[in-house]
Motif scaffolding. Structure first.
Motif, mmCIF file in Angstrom:
data_model
loop_
_atom_site.group_PDB
_atom_site.id
_atom_site.type_symbol
_atom_site.label_atom_id
_atom_site.label_comp_id
_atom_site.label_asym_id
_atom_site.label_seq_id
_atom_site.Cartn_x
_atom_site.Cartn_y
_atom_site.Cartn_z
ATOM 1 N N UNK A 333 0.693 -1.089 -0.376
ATOM 2 C CA UNK A 333 -0.050 -0.023 0.098
ATOM 3 C C UNK A 333 1.174 1.296 -0.328
ATOM 4 N N UNK A 334 1.903 1.088 0.867
ATOM 5 C CA UNK A 334 2.977 2.428 0.590
ATOM 6 C C UNK A 334 3.697 2.551 -0.803
ATOM 7 N N UNK A 335 3.939 1.934 -1.748
ATOM 8 C CA UNK A 335 4.328 1.837 -2.659
ATOM 9 C C UNK A 335 3.894 2.529 -3.930
ATOM 10 N N UNK A 336 4.153 3.418 -4.521
ATOM 11 C CA UNK A 336 3.684 4.041 -4.955
ATOM 12 C C UNK A 336 4.504 3.858 -6.555
ATOM 13 N N UNK A 382 0.570 5.311 -0.456
ATOM 14 C CA UNK A 382 -1.463 5.729 0.187
ATOM 15 C C UNK A 382 -0.073 4.668 2.101
ATOM 16 N N UNK A 383 0.734 5.586 2.518
ATOM 17 C CA UNK A 383 1.290 5.501 4.003
ATOM 18 C C UNK A 383 0.442 5.710 5.050
ATOM 19 N N UNK A 384 -0.732 6.430 4.879
ATOM 20 C CA UNK A 384 -1.817 6.780 5.586
ATOM 21 C C UNK A 384 -2.489 5.644 5.768
ATOM 22 N N UNK A 385 -2.750 4.904 4.737
ATOM 23 C CA UNK A 385 -3.919 3.919 4.420
ATOM 24 C C UNK A 385 -2.446 2.557 4.808
ATOM 25 N N UNK A 391 -1.729 -0.247 12.389
ATOM 26 C CA UNK A 391 -1.878 -0.358 13.885
ATOM 27 C C UNK A 391 -3.208 -1.261 14.206
ATOM 28 N N UNK A 392 -4.118 -1.862 13.032
ATOM 29 C CA UNK A 392 -4.676 -2.917 13.466
ATOM 30 C C UNK A 392 -4.170 -3.906 13.799
ATOM 31 N N UNK A 393 -2.804 -4.343 13.196
ATOM 32 C CA UNK A 393 -2.118 -5.448 13.323
ATOM 33 C C UNK A 393 -1.238 -5.561 15.290
ATOM 34 N N UNK A 394 -0.958 -3.518 15.783
ATOM 35 C CA UNK A 394 -0.201 -3.624 16.739
ATOM 36 C C UNK A 394 1.288 -3.291 16.317
ATOM 37 N N UNK A 395 1.246 -3.238 15.116
ATOM 38 C CA UNK A 395 2.596 -2.202 14.524
ATOM 39 C C UNK A 395 2.918 -0.758 15.117
ATOM 40 N N UNK A 396 3.954 -0.444 15.688
ATOM 41 C CA UNK A 396 3.938 1.415 16.024
ATOM 42 C C UNK A 396 4.826 1.878 15.970
ATOM 43 N N UNK A 429 13.877 3.915 -5.022
ATOM 44 C CA UNK A 429 12.048 4.879 -4.694
ATOM 45 C C UNK A 429 11.745 3.762 -3.869
ATOM 46 N N UNK A 430 12.226 2.550 -3.371
ATOM 47 C CA UNK A 430 11.027 2.033 -3.089
ATOM 48 C C UNK A 430 11.613 2.024 -1.787
ATOM 49 N N UNK A 431 12.268 2.036 -1.721
ATOM 50 C CA UNK A 431 13.458 2.333 -0.242
ATOM 51 C C UNK A 431 13.141 3.596 0.514
ATOM 52 N N UNK A 432 12.612 4.992 -0.511
ATOM 53 C CA UNK A 432 12.584 6.059 0.225
ATOM 54 C C UNK A 432 10.846 5.922 0.997
ATOM 55 N N UNK A 433 9.798 5.329 -0.153
ATOM 56 C CA UNK A 433 8.960 5.281 0.171
ATOM 57 C C UNK A 433 8.845 3.999 1.603
ATOM 58 N N UNK A 434 9.447 2.898 1.676
ATOM 59 C CA UNK A 434 9.051 2.578 3.115
ATOM 60 C C UNK A 434 9.714 3.455 4.397
ATOM 61 N N UNK A 435 10.843 3.874 4.308
ATOM 62 C CA UNK A 435 11.258 4.585 5.053
ATOM 63 C C UNK A 435 10.148 6.094 5.956
ATOM 64 N N UNK A 436 8.749 5.404 5.328
ATOM 65 C CA UNK A 436 7.382 6.968 5.572
ATOM 66 C C UNK A 436 6.776 6.094 5.980
ATOM 67 N N UNK A 437 7.000 4.357 6.832
ATOM 68 C CA UNK A 437 5.886 3.875 7.602
ATOM 69 C C UNK A 437 7.173 3.247 8.698
ATOM 70 N N UNK A 438 8.815 3.516 8.292
ATOM 71 C CA UNK A 438 8.958 3.470 8.876
ATOM 72 C C UNK A 438 9.604 1.690 9.040
ATOM 73 N N UNK A 439 10.078 1.653 7.772
ATOM 74 C CA UNK A 439 10.963 0.245 7.040
ATOM 75 C C UNK A 439 11.769 0.252 6.522
ATOM 76 N N UNK A 440 12.919 -0.513 6.953
ATOM 77 C CA UNK A 440 14.846 -0.053 6.930
ATOM 78 C C UNK A 440 14.476 -0.733 5.650
#
Length: 575
Positions: A333-336, A382-385, A391-396, A429-440
């Motif tokens: 969902x985060x990947x554009x 859509x990093x918000x989605x 959050x529903x799966x218990x991640x933060x 680009x994928x590296x940068x996009x996933x950083x938006x949800x805290x995934x390195x």
């Protein structure tokens, strides 16, 4: 490349590129390729000329149905020597080869029976008729039973044949299957002369078949096609001249067709610039296209077409982190995908379109935008989605890192082919996009991506796989036990559908079953399809009937290549 990709009834999105028509170099011969991929750059031919084609690699051998020889360079060269039942054209249509066959038809579904009627004039270069013995020899050396030691590239399809029978004159070949095989048009597309390869051997024995199969590695002194080999300097160049016993409708007019093996892609472009070669095929990049555009005034033209290989992002579900479907869905969902296409491909290939199917190409029978229908958020950027899923799966996110129960998601390795600029751009680009949800993400290119995938030596991987029309090959790709399934994912409902697909003879029903399977795969968020990788053909000189053939090989119509000009000797049938 899987057999189905060569013979599937594809309709690919094809876009022509090159110098604008009407400049100093004259009209663009590839300008009509988008509308007429089988006929663009067409025209009459005059006799003579040496046409030089650059390839990066030399054939490892001349046996294109062996594990060591089933690669592009060998096929490109041997296409002009080997008879084939079906030919794949630039628009992806698989058509019976009218030079070899007077007719071919499936005469029964139960048991599945296919009858090939060989054209009366079809002969090997020594005058021996091409016939049932050659079909039987191909079957026995590739079915895995009659010659277990034959290192065939694939037994798929041949292992489902019960018998290959010939008429008394050998001109009618009846093939009967043990069980339905949907991809039967992909069989018998590289026939070797049984009477020559098997000379002095007992082809009724496994040892005799293996010895004959090994002989196919040697440089052929024969031909069953429009050209024959006249000279070969190993790893440097190979020359072909017209086969005087060629039986086809279109007679070669070139004095010589030469393949030069130049290694690195940068050498191909240099040879084109200096006029040492007349044609090259390559994986396009922005830098390469910019250089070619600058050469338009010197008579260089080029065509870019969407190829049969779909670029995709795979996730390894063996990974501790990626075993969680919620995290996989959040990643997708985060990947554009649109940003990836805009930044890495669209600049040199404006016609690129996002892929929405794991199994089919746009325009083929039964195609559906499955991903858009089943999970439209995947690839939406859509990093918000994605955050809501997490959050529903218990991640933060804690200290910039995504974690669950205080345990950070580990750094994920993204693997791709070393030296592939387009993939590297996409990876960044994928590296940068996933950083938006805290995934390195750690970028880890490799020179041997196939081994990395087979060994599950990755977390994320960018690579390509053939797609096209509905094909039984999907079973090997997605089933739980599929040898080409490198994700570690499997599902019993998916497996059941793929089992049906493997025996389905109706193309529409097969496509429907594949779309159902695609929906299951899409929901699992294991593979994100991106786009069809483009291929490029560059041409220099006054040569006609040379055009990109992304679904198969450039040399599909080599007998029609020639110097532009009218000639009563050169009858050309478009395509």
């Amino acid at each position: 490349m899987r057999r189905a990709a060569l013979v599937g009834l594809l309709v690919l999105a094809v876009a022509g590129c090159g110098a604008p028509g009407g400049d100093a170099a004259g009209p663009d011969p590839f300008g009509a390729c988008a509308a007429q991929p089988n006929a663009c750059n067409g025209g009459g031919r005059r006799p003579g000329g040496t046409f030089v084609v650059a390839l990066t690699q030399a054939p490892a051998g001349f046996n294109v149905v062996a594990t060591t020889g089933a690669v592009g360079p060998a096929y490109t060269v041997m296409n002009s020597l080997l008879p084939h039942a079906f030919s794949t054209r630039p628009d992806g249509s698989a058509v019976p080869d009218g030079d070899l066959l007077a007719s071919v038809s499936m005469t029964s579904n139960s048991p599945q029976t296919v009858v090939y009627q060989i054209a009366p004039g079809a002969v090997w270069s020594d005058g021996t008729p091409i016939g049932a013995a050659d079909f039987s020899y191909a079957w026995k050396t590739q079915n895995g039973r009659d010659c277990p030691a034959c290192p065939a590239a694939s037994s798929d399809g041949y292992d489902q044949i019960a018998s290959v029978a010939g008429s008394p004159d050998g001109r009618t070949v009846t093939v009967t299957f043990r069980q339905p095989y949907p991809d039967w048009r992909g069989l018998f597309n590289a026939l070797y002369p049984a009477h020559l390869e098997g000379a002095g051997l007992d082809l009724s024995t496994a040892d005799g078949l293996r010895a004959a199969f090994d002989r196919q590695e040697a440089q052929p002194t024969w031909s069953g096609g429009p050209y024959t080999i006249s000279a070969y300097q190993r790893d440097r160049q190979l020359d072909l001249v017209p086969n005087p016993r060629w039986y086809g409708a279109d007679k070669p007019t070139l004095a010589r067709l030469r393949y030069r093996f130049l290694g690195d892609q940068s050498r191909l472009l240099g040879a084109l610039q200096t006029g040492d070669v007349n044609a090259l095929t390559a994986q396009p990049s922005q830098d390469l296209v910019d250089v070619l555009h600058g050469l338009a005034g010197s008579g260089v033209r080029y065509e870019i077409a969407a190829g049969p290989v779909a670029e995709r992002l795979d996730l390894d579900v063996h990974s501790d982190a990626l075993a969680d479907p919620a995290l996989r869905r959040a990643i997708f969902t985060t990947i554009d995908v649109d940003e990836i296409l805009r930044q890495s491909v669209r600049g040199y290939f404006p016609g690129v379109r996002r892929a929405y199917s794991h199994n089919l190409s746009p325009g083929v029978i039964g195609y559906q935008d499955v991903v858009r229908q089943v999970a439209p958020q995947q690839g939406s950027g859509d990093p918000a989605a994605a955050g809501k899923i997490l959050a529903q799966a218990g991640y933060a996110v804690t200290g910039g890192r995504l974690a669950r129960d205080g345990v950070p998601v580990p750094v994920l390795r993204l693997r791709y082919t070393q030296g592939d600029d387009t993939r590297e751009q996409a990876a960044r680009l994928i590296q940068r996009q996933l950083a938006r949800i805290g995934v390195t993400v750690h970028l880890d290119p490799t020179g041997d991506l196939a081994t990395a995938l087979a060994g599950y030596d990755y977390d994320l991987a960018l690579f390509g796989w053939p797609v096209g029309a509905a094909s039984a090959a999907a079973r090997d790709l997605w089933s739980s036990a599929g040898t080409a399934n490198h994700t570690g994912w499997g599902d019993p409902d998916s497996d059941a559908l793929l089992k049906q697909v493997a025996q389905e003879l109706d193309p529409q029903r097969m496509a429907d079953e594949l779309n159902q399977q695609d929906g299951i795969l899409t929901q699992a968020a294991v593979v994100l399809p991106l786009y069809q990788r483009p291929v490029l053909l560059a041409l220099s000189g006054d040569y006609v009937n040379v055009r990109a053939n992304a679904p198969a090989y450039l040399s599909y119509n080599a007998q029609q290549w020639g110097l532009a000009g009218p000639s009563p000797l050169a009858s050309v049938t478009p395509g």
